[in-house]
Write a protein that holds these residues in place. Sequence first.
Motif, PDB file in Angstrom:
ATOM      1  N   TYR A 101       0.854  -1.196   0.000  1.00 51.51           N
ATOM      2  CA  TYR A 101       0.000   0.000   0.000  1.00 51.51           C
ATOM      3  C   TYR A 101       0.884   1.238   0.000  1.00 51.51           C
ATOM      4  CZ  TYR A 101      -3.597  -3.373   1.208  1.00 51.51           C
ATOM      5  OH  TYR A 101      -4.443  -4.451   1.185  1.00 51.51           O
ATOM      6  N   VAL A 102       0.687   2.091  -1.011  1.00 53.78           N
ATOM      7  CA  VAL A 102       1.557   3.263  -1.153  1.00 53.78           C
ATOM      8  C   VAL A 102       0.732   4.526  -1.422  1.00 53.78           C
ATOM      9  CG1 VAL A 102       3.463   1.875  -2.044  1.00 53.78           C
ATOM     10  CG2 VAL A 102       1.872   2.935  -3.635  1.00 53.78           C
ATOM     11  N   ILE A 103       1.292   5.649  -1.028  1.00 54.33           N
ATOM     12  CA  ILE A 103       0.729   6.965  -1.328  1.00 54.33           C
ATOM     13  C   ILE A 103       1.683   7.646  -2.300  1.00 54.33           C
ATOM     14  CG2 ILE A 103       0.068   9.218  -0.409  1.00 54.33           C
ATOM     15  CD1 ILE A 103      -0.516   7.833   2.255  1.00 54.33           C
ATOM     16  N   HIS A 104       1.145   8.131  -3.394  1.00 51.67           N
ATOM     17  CA  HIS A 104       1.973   8.773  -4.418  1.00 51.67           C
ATOM     18  C   HIS A 104       1.416  10.154  -4.707  1.00 51.67           C
ATOM     19  CE1 HIS A 104       4.798   8.961  -7.730  1.00 51.67           C
ATOM     20  NE2 HIS A 104       3.833   9.305  -8.556  1.00 51.67           N
ATOM     21  N   MET A 105       2.286  11.142  -4.742  1.00 54.72           N
ATOM     22  CA  MET A 105       1.836  12.523  -4.967  1.00 54.72           C
ATOM     23  C   MET A 105       1.992  12.915  -6.432  1.00 54.72           C
ATOM     24  SD  MET A 105       2.930  14.727  -1.598  1.00 54.72           S
ATOM     25  CE  MET A 105       4.672  14.352  -1.704  1.00 54.72           C
ATOM     26  N   HIS A 106       0.902  13.435  -6.987  1.00 52.07           N
ATOM     27  CA  HIS A 106       0.919  13.943  -8.361  1.00 52.07           C
ATOM     28  C   HIS A 106      -0.315  14.800  -8.575  1.00 52.07           C
ATOM     29  CE1 HIS A 106       1.366  14.135 -12.709  1.00 52.07           C
ATOM     30  NE2 HIS A 106       2.558  13.576 -12.572  1.00 52.07           N
ATOM     31  N   LYS A 107      -0.201  15.798  -9.421  1.00 52.22           N
ATOM     32  CA  LYS A 107      -1.344  16.686  -9.671  1.00 52.22           C
ATOM     33  C   LYS A 107      -2.502  15.971 -10.348  1.00 52.22           C
ATOM     34  CE  LYS A 107       1.410  20.930 -10.046  1.00 52.22           C
ATOM     35  NZ  LYS A 107       1.818  22.056 -10.947  1.00 52.22           N
ATOM     36  N   GLY A 108      -2.199  15.005 -11.209  1.00 56.12           N
ATOM     37  CA  GLY A 108      -3.240  14.258 -11.910  1.00 56.12           C
ATOM     38  C   GLY A 108      -3.239  12.813 -11.471  1.00 56.12           C
ATOM     39  N   SER A 109      -4.403  12.271 -11.123  1.00 56.39           N
ATOM     40  CA  SER A 109      -4.467  10.899 -10.624  1.00 56.39           C
ATOM     41  C   SER A 109      -4.039   9.892 -11.691  1.00 56.39           C
ATOM     42  CB  SER A 109      -5.880  10.583 -10.130  1.00 56.39           C
ATOM     43  OG  SER A 109      -6.840  10.824 -11.153  1.00 56.39           O
ATOM     44  N   GLY A 110      -4.496  10.093 -12.932  1.00 56.92           N
ATOM     45  CA  GLY A 110      -4.116   9.179 -14.000  1.00 56.92           C
ATOM     46  C   GLY A 110      -2.635   9.252 -14.317  1.00 56.92           C
ATOM     47  N   ARG A 111      -2.119  10.467 -14.457  1.00 61.62           N
ATOM     48  CA  ARG A 111      -0.685  10.631 -14.737  1.00 61.62           C
ATOM     49  C   ARG A 111       0.156  10.137 -13.569  1.00 61.62           C
ATOM     50  NH1 ARG A 111      -2.882  15.270 -17.113  1.00 61.62           N
ATOM     51  NH2 ARG A 111      -2.561  16.496 -15.230  1.00 61.62           N
ATOM     52  N   GLY A 112      -0.372  10.280 -12.361  1.00 60.71           N
ATOM     53  CA  GLY A 112       0.336   9.768 -11.198  1.00 60.71           C
ATOM     54  C   GLY A 112       0.461   8.261 -11.237  1.00 60.71           C
ATOM     55  N   LEU A 113      -0.608   7.573 -11.670  1.00 60.40           N
ATOM     56  CA  LEU A 113      -0.560   6.117 -11.799  1.00 60.40           C
ATOM     57  C   LEU A 113       0.389   5.692 -12.912  1.00 60.40           C
ATOM     58  CD1 LEU A 113      -4.332   5.222 -11.299  1.00 60.40           C
ATOM     59  CD2 LEU A 113      -2.442   4.710  -9.729  1.00 60.40           C
ATOM     60  N   VAL A 114       0.426   6.462 -14.001  1.00 63.24           N
ATOM     61  CA  VAL A 114       1.371   6.176 -15.085  1.00 63.24           C
ATOM     62  C   VAL A 114       2.805   6.253 -14.560  1.00 63.24           C
ATOM     63  CG1 VAL A 114       2.321   7.029 -17.265  1.00 63.24           C
ATOM     64  CG2 VAL A 114      -0.154   6.911 -16.955  1.00 63.24           C
ATOM     65  N   GLU A 115       3.089   7.304 -13.804  1.00 63.45           N
ATOM     66  CA  GLU A 115       4.422   7.501 -13.237  1.00 63.45           C
ATOM     67  C   GLU A 115       4.770   6.390 -12.249  1.00 63.45           C
ATOM     68  OE1 GLU A 115       6.179  11.578 -12.038  1.00 63.45           O
ATOM     69  OE2 GLU A 115       5.398  10.731 -10.162  1.00 63.45           O
ATOM     70  N   LEU A 116       3.821   6.052 -11.389  1.00 66.75           N
ATOM     71  CA  LEU A 116       4.069   5.022 -10.384  1.00 66.75           C
ATOM     72  C   LEU A 116       4.233   3.651 -11.029  1.00 66.75           C
ATOM     73  CD1 LEU A 116       4.341   4.534  -7.366  1.00 66.75           C
ATOM     74  CD2 LEU A 116       1.865   4.191  -7.252  1.00 66.75           C
ATOM     75  N   ALA A 117       3.448   3.366 -12.061  1.00 71.95           N
ATOM     76  CA  ALA A 117       3.579   2.087 -12.770  1.00 71.95           C
ATOM     77  C   ALA A 117       4.979   1.942 -13.352  1.00 71.95           C
ATOM     78  CB  ALA A 117       2.525   1.986 -13.870  1.00 71.95           C
ATOM     79  N   ARG A 118       5.498   3.029 -13.870  1.00 68.97           N
ATOM     80  CA  ARG A 118       6.851   2.995 -14.449  1.00 68.97           C
ATOM     81  C   ARG A 118       7.890   2.758 -13.352  1.00 68.97           C
ATOM     82  NH1 ARG A 118       6.891   7.828 -16.220  1.00 68.97           N
ATOM     83  NH2 ARG A 118       5.729   7.318 -18.121  1.00 68.97           N
ATOM     84  N   ARG A 119       7.732   3.437 -12.232  1.00 69.29           N
ATOM     85  CA  ARG A 119       8.707   3.311 -11.151  1.00 69.29           C
ATOM     86  C   ARG A 119       8.717   1.918 -10.532  1.00 69.29           C
ATOM     87  NH1 ARG A 119       8.225   8.867  -7.496  1.00 69.29           N
ATOM     88  NH2 ARG A 119       8.868  10.335  -9.133  1.00 69.29           N
ATOM     89  N   ARG A 120       7.539   1.307 -10.412  1.00 71.53           N
ATOM     90  CA  ARG A 120       7.432   0.013  -9.739  1.00 71.53           C
ATOM     91  C   ARG A 120       7.454  -1.171 -10.705  1.00 71.53           C
ATOM     92  NH1 ARG A 120       6.058   0.697  -4.309  1.00 71.53           N
ATOM     93  NH2 ARG A 120       5.555  -1.536  -4.160  1.00 71.53           N
ATOM     94  N   GLY A 121       7.577  -0.877 -11.993  1.00 70.24           N
ATOM     95  CA  GLY A 121       7.643  -1.950 -12.983  1.00 70.24           C
ATOM     96  C   GLY A 121       6.355  -2.741 -13.093  1.00 70.24           C
ATOM     97  N   ALA A 122       5.223  -2.057 -13.005  1.00 74.17           N
ATOM     98  CA  ALA A 122       3.928  -2.726 -13.084  1.00 74.17           C
ATOM     99  C   ALA A 122       3.684  -3.274 -14.478  1.00 74.17           C
ATOM    100  CB  ALA A 122       2.816  -1.768 -12.680  1.00 74.17           C
TER     101      ALA A 122
END
Length: 288
Positions: free
Chosen positions: A82-103
């Motif tokens: 379970y993680v909290i990720h900060m980004h102005k846009g929820s969708g773009r934030g998930l894109v960024e997090l997916a890249r970082r975590r290798g989803a």
Amino acid sequence: MRFDNILAGAIPEPRGRDGIVLAALLAKQTGARLTVAAVQPPAWTTPGPARAEETAWRTYLEEQAESTLTQARQIVGDDADYVIHMHKGSGRGLVELARRRGADVVVIGSAPGGGKGRIEIGSTADQLLHSSSVPVLLAPRGFADEPPGAFERITVAYRRGPSADAAVVSAARAAAALEVPLRLVTLVVSSGRRVEVEERMLERLRDQTAADLRAAARGHRRRLEVEVEVLEGRNVGQALATASWVSGELLLCASSTGGPLRRVFLGDTSVKIVRAATCPVMILTRQP
């Protein structure tokens, strides 16, 4: 297509349960690692008297994110990160997090406004469906109310072309991973009343479509149960309604050929399919 690492977006609303339950189902059936993320906007950094307001706002955001993840934990339990990720846009934030975590896939629920059992594309989905570098899986509204015990079949919306052929290859791998049969369908949209020449053209189209489906299925039947079907109607919704759909259905669509490589990009037809579907829909990235 791999299902080693699944990322689910969580929101502080009841409809957020749909995406979480769908992601947990996929993770359970594939043995994948599941990450549940709450994307929150960053607090502003204004010096001076506004500092107190900034602190209060930051505290509110943190409490809301923690509450969201607590609700998700009640559904999934401890078998997830379970993680909290900060980004102005929820969708773009998930894109960024997916890249970082290798989803390998990002899972979210429907936006508000859609009917029960249907998918509505909101701002989060729109951002994901035009920029994600991994497939995006959308849960219909109310999916969490009566989820299937397992996925039972993968259906691919197929239209002859390199992008669709690559989608079939990905779908076959997914079907093997889930240990379910594969179905390839092509939608033929036709008007109601037709003159004779139109009917002859439509008959040739049906024959060609059926041949394309058989060719696309060839080679995958050695390791999978594969069926093909031509769906016809006056619009996309009617065509989809002519098919039978099992409780644990998963519908896959290829990205538009006009989009960037290795990204999800939703075309007009795919949008219609997503909105007419009554089961979870996964949009694949565009392959070369």
